[in-house]
Design an enzyme around this catalytic site. Structure first.
Site, mmCIF file in Angstrom:
data_model
loop_
_atom_site.group_PDB
_atom_site.id
_atom_site.type_symbol
_atom_site.label_atom_id
_atom_site.label_comp_id
_atom_site.label_asym_id
_atom_site.label_seq_id
_atom_site.Cartn_x
_atom_site.Cartn_y
_atom_site.Cartn_z
ATOM 1 N N SER A 3 -81.669 46.120 -57.142
ATOM 2 C CA SER A 3 -81.040 47.029 -58.102
ATOM 3 C C SER A 3 -81.662 46.800 -59.478
ATOM 4 O O SER A 3 -81.579 45.696 -60.028
ATOM 5 C CB SER A 3 -79.536 46.761 -58.171
ATOM 6 O OG SER A 3 -79.001 47.436 -59.291
ATOM 7 N N HIS B 54 -82.836 50.458 -55.813
ATOM 8 C CA HIS B 54 -81.486 50.965 -56.046
ATOM 9 C C HIS B 54 -81.335 51.254 -57.543
ATOM 10 O O HIS B 54 -81.597 50.397 -58.390
ATOM 11 C CB HIS B 54 -80.496 49.889 -55.593
ATOM 12 C CG HIS B 54 -79.062 50.290 -55.665
ATOM 13 N ND1 HIS B 54 -78.439 51.034 -54.679
ATOM 14 C CD2 HIS B 54 -78.116 50.043 -56.592
ATOM 15 C CE1 HIS B 54 -77.176 51.210 -55.008
ATOM 16 N NE2 HIS B 54 -76.950 50.629 -56.174
ATOM 17 N N ASP C 42 -78.709 52.515 -60.455
ATOM 18 C CA ASP C 42 -77.290 52.687 -60.774
ATOM 19 C C ASP C 42 -77.120 53.633 -61.957
ATOM 20 O O ASP C 42 -77.544 53.338 -63.067
ATOM 21 C CB ASP C 42 -76.668 51.330 -61.115
ATOM 22 C CG ASP C 42 -76.530 50.465 -59.881
ATOM 23 O OD1 ASP C 42 -75.882 50.907 -58.924
ATOM 24 O OD2 ASP C 42 -77.089 49.349 -59.868
ATOM 25 N N MET D 279 -74.513 55.375 -64.417
ATOM 26 C CA MET D 279 -73.129 55.174 -64.905
ATOM 27 C C MET D 279 -72.898 56.034 -66.146
ATOM 28 O O MET D 279 -73.794 56.170 -66.979
ATOM 29 C CB MET D 279 -72.917 53.706 -65.270
ATOM 30 C CG MET D 279 -73.233 52.740 -64.142
ATOM 31 S SD MET D 279 -72.832 51.048 -64.610
ATOM 32 C CE MET D 279 -73.471 50.154 -63.180
ATOM 33 N N HIS E 196 -77.409 55.699 -56.941
ATOM 34 C CA HIS E 196 -75.973 55.447 -56.797
ATOM 35 C C HIS E 196 -75.270 56.054 -58.006
ATOM 36 O O HIS E 196 -75.361 55.533 -59.119
ATOM 37 C CB HIS E 196 -75.790 53.917 -56.719
ATOM 38 C CG HIS E 196 -74.375 53.463 -56.627
ATOM 39 N ND1 HIS E 196 -74.016 52.143 -56.777
ATOM 40 C CD2 HIS E 196 -73.214 54.139 -56.401
ATOM 41 C CE1 HIS E 196 -72.702 52.020 -56.641
ATOM 42 N NE2 HIS E 196 -72.198 53.217 -56.427
ATOM 43 N N MET F 276 -72.358 56.629 -60.188
ATOM 44 C CA MET F 276 -71.017 56.188 -60.598
ATOM 45 C C MET F 276 -70.608 57.053 -61.783
ATOM 46 O O MET F 276 -70.491 56.576 -62.923
ATOM 47 C CB MET F 276 -71.051 54.702 -60.963
ATOM 48 C CG MET F 276 -71.130 53.793 -59.746
ATOM 49 S SD MET F 276 -71.764 52.163 -60.147
ATOM 50 C CE MET F 276 -73.495 52.517 -60.125
ATOM 51 N N MET G 208 -68.715 49.134 -51.769
ATOM 52 C CA MET G 208 -68.778 48.301 -52.980
ATOM 53 C C MET G 208 -68.070 46.975 -52.718
ATOM 54 O O MET G 208 -66.914 46.954 -52.290
ATOM 55 C CB MET G 208 -68.098 49.006 -54.158
ATOM 56 C CG MET G 208 -68.853 50.193 -54.736
ATOM 57 S SD MET G 208 -70.551 49.870 -55.228
ATOM 58 C CE MET G 208 -70.375 48.539 -56.412
ATOM 59 N N ASP H 239 -73.079 46.639 -51.733
ATOM 60 C CA ASP H 239 -73.531 46.556 -53.118
ATOM 61 C C ASP H 239 -72.557 45.734 -53.953
ATOM 62 O O ASP H 239 -71.393 46.114 -54.100
ATOM 63 C CB ASP H 239 -73.624 47.996 -53.665
ATOM 64 C CG ASP H 239 -74.173 48.087 -55.068
ATOM 65 O OD1 ASP H 239 -74.618 47.061 -55.622
ATOM 66 O OD2 ASP H 239 -74.161 49.212 -55.615
ATOM 67 N N SER I 295 -78.795 40.983 -59.772
ATOM 68 C CA SER I 295 -79.036 39.721 -60.487
ATOM 69 C C SER I 295 -79.719 38.676 -59.606
ATOM 70 O O SER I 295 -80.523 37.885 -60.096
ATOM 71 C CB SER I 295 -77.719 39.180 -61.057
ATOM 72 O OG SER I 295 -76.706 39.187 -60.076
HETATM 73 C C1 DX5 Z 1 -72.588 47.576 -59.829
HETATM 74 C C2 DX5 Z 1 -73.821 48.220 -59.263
HETATM 75 C C3 DX5 Z 1 -74.695 47.295 -58.501
HETATM 76 C C4 DX5 Z 1 -75.254 46.148 -59.311
HETATM 77 C C5 DX5 Z 1 -75.194 44.956 -58.405
HETATM 78 O O1 DX5 Z 1 -71.715 48.550 -60.271
HETATM 79 O O2 DX5 Z 1 -73.482 49.298 -58.402
HETATM 80 O O3 DX5 Z 1 -75.769 48.006 -57.868
HETATM 81 O O4 DX5 Z 1 -76.573 46.312 -59.747
HETATM 82 O O5 DX5 Z 1 -75.538 43.839 -59.132
HETATM 83 P P1 DX5 Z 1 -75.389 42.365 -58.550
HETATM 84 O O6 DX5 Z 1 -76.292 42.289 -57.337
HETATM 85 O O7 DX5 Z 1 -75.864 41.502 -59.674
HETATM 86 O O8 DX5 Z 1 -73.953 42.171 -58.206
HETATM 87 ZN ZN ZN Z 2 -75.138 50.198 -57.190
#
Ligand code: DX5
Ligand code: ZN
Length: 224
Positions: free
Chosen positions: A15, A39, A41, A43, A72, A74, A143, A181, A204
């Site tokens: 990600s 991936h 994200d 938001m 993804h 959100m 999630m 995820d 991370s």
């Molecule tokens: C969180 C995201 C994830 C995020 C995961 O809302 O959807 O994709 O990047 O990060 P880690 O692997 O650090 O939990």
């Molecule tokens: Zn995600």
């Protein structure tokens, strides 16, 4: 995904949320030959507290990688942006059931726009929300943290949910991918895969590592 011999093949999706956004191309290059997907994200500061990137950044990434972009969403009212993310080059578009009062219609809209069709559940959302759409999707994203931020701890209750969903999808003629995820690290990736995940998202644990490529390879080794 299932290999030719019937064995389960687990994909790794770094990600980019945990990458250095000022050097995104260089960050992507670090995992280019090791990862299966990237991936992304998205938001909006409404559905989740954080704000990240939109179609312009997806389009820019598309030009810098051969990896499929697993987007993804959100965001509230994701139906407004499906066409734009499809044009930007998303390989898959995943919407949250919590944001879609007309979920079936929104999933159809993704199908017609071209990307693979994904649906996601927050940690507190029951699997029953998928009852009438499961045969229509290419992937389900479970999630395992509350969405919005990288670096959170894996919520243990997700394991039972993944296992139950894995059972349900295996009964389908063409089972969707089961993507997980949030909070996936080298320490727990094997357990998540064993519960039935077919795609592991990790932010991370990969971009926070000194050597992101080695982190992907080590994760693959552990789930193999
Ligand atoms: C969180 C995201 C994830 C995020 C995961 O809302 O959807 O994709 O990047 O990060 P880690 O692997 O650090 O939990
Ligand atoms: Zn995600």
């Amino acid at each position: 995904m299932w290999g030719q011999g019937g064995e389960k093949v687990v994909k790794i999706a770094p990600s980019v949320l945990s990458a250095d956004f000022a050097s995104l191309a260089e960050e992507i290059a670090k995992v280019e030959t090791a990862a299966d997907l990237l991936h992304v994200d998205v938001m909006d500061g409404h559905f989740v507290p954080n704000i990240t990137v939109g179609p312009l950044v997806v389009e820019a990434m598309r030009k810098r990688t051969r990896l499929p972009l697993d987007v993804h969403l959100m965001i509230e009212a994701p139906e407004r942006y499906i066409a734009a993310f499809a044009r930007a080059g998303a390989a898959s578009l995943t919407v949250h059931v919590e944001t879609c009062p007309h979920l079936h219609r929104t999933l159809q809209q993704i199908r017609e726009a071209g990307p693979k069709v994904g649906v996601s559940l927050n940690p507190a959302t029951p699997l029953a929300a998928l009852d009438y759409v499961l045969p229509d999707v290419d992937l389900v994203l479970v999630m395992s943290v509350n969405p919005g931020f990288g670096g959170q701890r894996f919520i243990p209750a997700a394991l039972g949910k993944i296992a139950e969903l894995a059972q349900r999808v295996r009964a389908l003629p063409s089972p969707p991918e089961l993507e997980v995820d949030g909070g996936i690290k080298l320490e727990n990736c094997r357990e998540v895969a064993a519960a039935g995940a077919t795609i592991l998202v990790a932010g991370s644990a990969i971009f926070g590592a000194a050597d992101p490529r080695a982190a992907v390879e080590e994760m693959r080794r552990r789930v193999g």
